[in-house]
Write a protein that holds these residues in place. Structure first.
Motif, PDB file in Angstrom:
ATOM      1  N   GLY A 110      34.607  53.524  40.925  1.00  0.00           N
ATOM      2  CA  GLY A 110      34.490  53.031  42.292  1.00  0.00           C
ATOM      3  C   GLY A 110      33.096  53.154  42.876  1.00  0.00           C
ATOM      4  O   GLY A 110      32.908  52.995  44.076  1.00  0.00           O
ATOM      5  N   ARG A 111      32.126  53.438  42.032  1.00  0.00           N
ATOM      6  CA  ARG A 111      30.744  53.611  42.513  1.00  0.00           C
ATOM      7  C   ARG A 111      29.865  52.507  41.936  1.00  0.00           C
ATOM      8  O   ARG A 111      29.913  52.240  40.735  1.00  0.00           O
ATOM      9  N   PRO A 112      29.022  51.909  42.771  1.00  0.00           N
ATOM     10  CA  PRO A 112      28.074  50.924  42.230  1.00  0.00           C
ATOM     11  C   PRO A 112      26.997  51.637  41.418  1.00  0.00           C
ATOM     12  O   PRO A 112      26.656  52.785  41.700  1.00  0.00           O
ATOM     13  N   TYR A 113      26.495  50.971  40.402  1.00  0.00           N
ATOM     14  CA  TYR A 113      25.448  51.554  39.552  1.00  0.00           C
ATOM     15  C   TYR A 113      24.228  50.659  39.597  1.00  0.00           C
ATOM     16  O   TYR A 113      24.286  49.488  39.248  1.00  0.00           O
ATOM     17  N   ARG A 114      23.136  51.218  40.059  1.00  0.00           N
ATOM     18  CA  ARG A 114      21.870  50.510  40.109  1.00  0.00           C
ATOM     19  C   ARG A 114      20.825  51.383  39.427  1.00  0.00           C
ATOM     20  O   ARG A 114      20.264  52.273  40.051  1.00  0.00           O
ATOM     21  N   PRO A 115      20.590  51.115  38.143  1.00  0.00           N
ATOM     22  CA  PRO A 115      19.627  51.965  37.428  1.00  0.00           C
ATOM     23  C   PRO A 115      18.228  51.822  38.010  1.00  0.00           C
ATOM     24  O   PRO A 115      17.819  50.743  38.423  1.00  0.00           O
ATOM     25  N   ARG A 116      17.539  52.923  38.037  1.00  0.00           N
ATOM     26  CA  ARG A 116      16.159  52.940  38.519  1.00  0.00           C
ATOM     27  C   ARG A 116      15.260  53.076  37.292  1.00  0.00           C
ATOM     28  O   ARG A 116      15.328  54.073  36.576  1.00  0.00           O
ATOM     29  N   ILE A 117      14.467  52.066  37.042  1.00  0.00           N
ATOM     30  CA  ILE A 117      13.541  52.096  35.920  1.00  0.00           C
ATOM     31  C   ILE A 117      12.144  52.249  36.492  1.00  0.00           C
ATOM     32  O   ILE A 117      11.704  51.417  37.296  1.00  0.00           O
ATOM     33  N   ALA A 118      11.477  53.302  36.097  1.00  0.00           N
ATOM     34  CA  ALA A 118      10.141  53.599  36.625  1.00  0.00           C
ATOM     35  C   ALA A 118       9.179  52.451  36.306  1.00  0.00           C
ATOM     36  O   ALA A 118       9.313  51.785  35.274  1.00  0.00           O
ATOM     37  N   PRO A 119       8.200  52.223  37.180  1.00  0.00           N
ATOM     38  CA  PRO A 119       7.238  51.147  36.942  1.00  0.00           C
ATOM     39  C   PRO A 119       6.524  51.263  35.594  1.00  0.00           C
ATOM     40  O   PRO A 119       6.281  50.258  34.930  1.00  0.00           O
ATOM     41  N   TRP A 120       6.210  52.479  35.168  1.00  0.00           N
ATOM     42  CA  TRP A 120       5.535  52.632  33.874  1.00  0.00           C
ATOM     43  C   TRP A 120       6.454  52.209  32.733  1.00  0.00           C
ATOM     44  O   TRP A 120       5.998  51.650  31.733  1.00  0.00           O
ATOM     45  N   ALA A 121       7.768  52.451  32.878  1.00  0.00           N
ATOM     46  CA  ALA A 121       8.720  52.043  31.841  1.00  0.00           C
ATOM     47  C   ALA A 121       8.872  50.522  31.829  1.00  0.00           C
ATOM     48  O   ALA A 121       8.964  49.915  30.756  1.00  0.00           O
ATOM     49  N   GLN A 122       8.888  49.914  33.009  1.00  0.00           N
ATOM     50  CA  GLN A 122       8.953  48.455  33.082  1.00  0.00           C
ATOM     51  C   GLN A 122       7.733  47.832  32.413  1.00  0.00           C
ATOM     52  O   GLN A 122       7.865  46.868  31.645  1.00  0.00           O
ATOM     53  N   ALA A 123       6.562  48.378  32.701  1.00  0.00           N
ATOM     54  CA  ALA A 123       5.328  47.871  32.093  1.00  0.00           C
ATOM     55  C   ALA A 123       5.350  48.065  30.579  1.00  0.00           C
ATOM     56  O   ALA A 123       4.907  47.195  29.827  1.00  0.00           O
ATOM     57  N   SER A 124       5.883  49.191  30.124  1.00  0.00           N
ATOM     58  CA  SER A 124       5.963  49.461  28.681  1.00  0.00           C
ATOM     59  C   SER A 124       6.898  48.472  27.988  1.00  0.00           C
ATOM     60  O   SER A 124       6.592  47.978  26.894  1.00  0.00           O
ATOM     61  N   ILE A 125       8.025  48.167  28.612  1.00  0.00           N
ATOM     62  CA  ILE A 125       8.975  47.210  28.039  1.00  0.00           C
ATOM     63  C   ILE A 125       8.337  45.826  27.964  1.00  0.00           C
ATOM     64  O   ILE A 125       8.434  45.134  26.939  1.00  0.00           O
ATOM     65  N   LEU A 126       7.657  45.425  29.029  1.00  0.00           N
ATOM     66  CA  LEU A 126       6.991  44.120  29.036  1.00  0.00           C
ATOM     67  C   LEU A 126       5.890  44.058  27.987  1.00  0.00           C
ATOM     68  O   LEU A 126       5.775  43.078  27.248  1.00  0.00           O
ATOM     69  N   LEU A 127       5.094  45.113  27.886  1.00  0.00           N
ATOM     70  CA  LEU A 127       4.026  45.162  26.888  1.00  0.00           C
ATOM     71  C   LEU A 127       4.601  45.109  25.465  1.00  0.00           C
ATOM     72  O   LEU A 127       4.068  44.402  24.603  1.00  0.00           O
ATOM     73  N   ALA A 128       5.689  45.822  25.228  1.00  0.00           N
ATOM     74  CA  ALA A 128       6.325  45.801  23.905  1.00  0.00           C
ATOM     75  C   ALA A 128       6.855  44.403  23.579  1.00  0.00           C
ATOM     76  O   ALA A 128       6.719  43.935  22.442  1.00  0.00           O
ATOM     77  N   ALA A 129       7.435  43.723  24.563  1.00  0.00           N
ATOM     78  CA  ALA A 129       7.953  42.370  24.334  1.00  0.00           C
ATOM     79  C   ALA A 129       6.815  41.398  24.020  1.00  0.00           C
ATOM     80  O   ALA A 129       6.935  40.569  23.112  1.00  0.00           O
ATOM     81  N   VAL A 130       5.717  41.510  24.740  1.00  0.00           N
ATOM     82  CA  VAL A 130       4.564  40.639  24.478  1.00  0.00           C
ATOM     83  C   VAL A 130       3.981  40.945  23.103  1.00  0.00           C
ATOM     84  O   VAL A 130       3.684  40.030  22.319  1.00  0.00           O
ATOM     85  N   ALA A 131       3.837  42.229  22.782  1.00  0.00           N
ATOM     86  CA  ALA A 131       3.297  42.612  21.472  1.00  0.00           C
ATOM     87  C   ALA A 131       4.202  42.117  20.349  1.00  0.00           C
ATOM     88  O   ALA A 131       3.718  41.594  19.336  1.00  0.00           O
ATOM     89  N   TRP A 132       5.515  42.247  20.506  1.00  0.00           N
ATOM     90  CA  TRP A 132       6.457  41.792  19.499  1.00  0.00           C
ATOM     91  C   TRP A 132       6.360  40.279  19.336  1.00  0.00           C
ATOM     92  O   TRP A 132       6.392  39.773  18.206  1.00  0.00           O
ATOM     93  N   THR A 133       6.208  39.544  20.431  1.00  0.00           N
ATOM     94  CA  THR A 133       6.060  38.091  20.361  1.00  0.00           C
ATOM     95  C   THR A 133       4.810  37.715  19.575  1.00  0.00           C
ATOM     96  O   THR A 133       4.847  36.840  18.691  1.00  0.00           O
ATOM     97  N   VAL A 134       3.701  38.375  19.865  1.00  0.00           N
ATOM     98  CA  VAL A 134       2.448  38.071  19.172  1.00  0.00           C
ATOM     99  C   VAL A 134       2.559  38.426  17.693  1.00  0.00           C
ATOM    100  O   VAL A 134       2.227  37.616  16.813  1.00  0.00           O
ATOM    101  N   ILE A 135       3.060  39.610  17.409  1.00  0.00           N
ATOM    102  CA  ILE A 135       3.153  40.077  16.019  1.00  0.00           C
ATOM    103  C   ILE A 135       4.028  39.147  15.180  1.00  0.00           C
ATOM    104  O   ILE A 135       3.653  38.736  14.088  1.00  0.00           O
ATOM    105  N   ARG A 136       5.195  38.789  15.690  1.00  0.00           N
ATOM    106  CA  ARG A 136       6.114  37.971  14.883  1.00  0.00           C
ATOM    107  C   ARG A 136       5.649  36.543  14.720  1.00  0.00           C
ATOM    108  O   ARG A 136       6.098  35.836  13.838  1.00  0.00           O
ATOM    109  N   ASN A 137       4.751  36.083  15.596  1.00  0.00           N
ATOM    110  CA  ASN A 137       4.223  34.724  15.447  1.00  0.00           C
ATOM    111  C   ASN A 137       2.933  34.671  14.659  1.00  0.00           C
ATOM    112  O   ASN A 137       2.556  33.599  14.165  1.00  0.00           O
ATOM    113  N   VAL A 138       2.242  35.810  14.506  1.00  0.00           N
ATOM    114  CA  VAL A 138       0.980  35.850  13.759  1.00  0.00           C
ATOM    115  C   VAL A 138       1.213  36.263  12.318  1.00  0.00           C
ATOM    116  O   VAL A 138       0.610  35.699  11.388  1.00  0.00           O
ATOM    117  N   VAL A 139       2.082  37.216  12.113  1.00  0.00           N
ATOM    118  CA  VAL A 139       2.311  37.751  10.770  1.00  0.00           C
ATOM    119  C   VAL A 139       3.252  36.892   9.972  1.00  0.00           C
ATOM    120  O   VAL A 139       4.081  36.214  10.373  1.00  0.00           O
TER     121      VAL A 139
END
Length: 139
Positions: A110-139
């Motif tokens: 009966g409780r709503p759940y709104r996860p709080r993701i720290a800005p540094w974690a959001q930036a890390s996830i975005l950076l990892a996604a961009v790096a993975w995109t570059v790596i898989r398209n270059v290699v």
């Protein structure tokens, strides 16, 4: 002092929504998609599965490309093939599943759940996604 609930606009009635409604709807939609995917091999042409819009426009693999094939392979016990389809998504899947599980449990309580993701974690996830995109398209 508690804030009073805003009345619904004229002609529209506000329906109460239980906190578990959204995660359970995700479960139902996921089960329906998994049922279709079980019988549809995304490795073969001629199915109704959508093509990745990023790949359609650019010809490049996005961070999630291969996710449908990965899911199909996991459901059929082909773990090595799932690894080859999308390594990053396969490693991220348990975290997404844990977030969905927590969302569901909190909703059922009966409780709503709104996860709080720290800005540094959001930036890390975005950076990892961009790096993975570059790596898989270059290699």
């Amino acid at each position: 002092m508690a804030e009073a609930a805003r009345p619904a606009p004229p002609g529209r009635r506000r329906l109460p929504r239980h906190p578990a409604a959204a995660p359970l709807a995700v479960l139902v939609a996921g089960a329906a998609g998994a049922g279709y995917l079980w019988a549809t091999d995304p490795h073969e042409p001629g199915h109704l599965l959508p093509q990745c819009p990023f790949r359609y426009v650019t010809g490049l693999l996005c961070p999630a490309c291969g996710g449908t094939r990965m899911t199909y392979d996991l459901m059929h016990g082909h773990f090595a093939a799932a690894w080859l389809d999308n390594r990053a998504l396969l490693l991220a899947a348990p975290f997404a599943l844990a977030l969905w599980g927590r969302w569901t449990v909190e909703g059922l309580r009966g409780r709503p759940y709104r996860p709080r993701i720290a800005p540094w974690a959001q930036a890390s996830i975005l950076l990892a996604a961009v790096a993975w995109t570059v790596i898989r398209n270059v290699v």
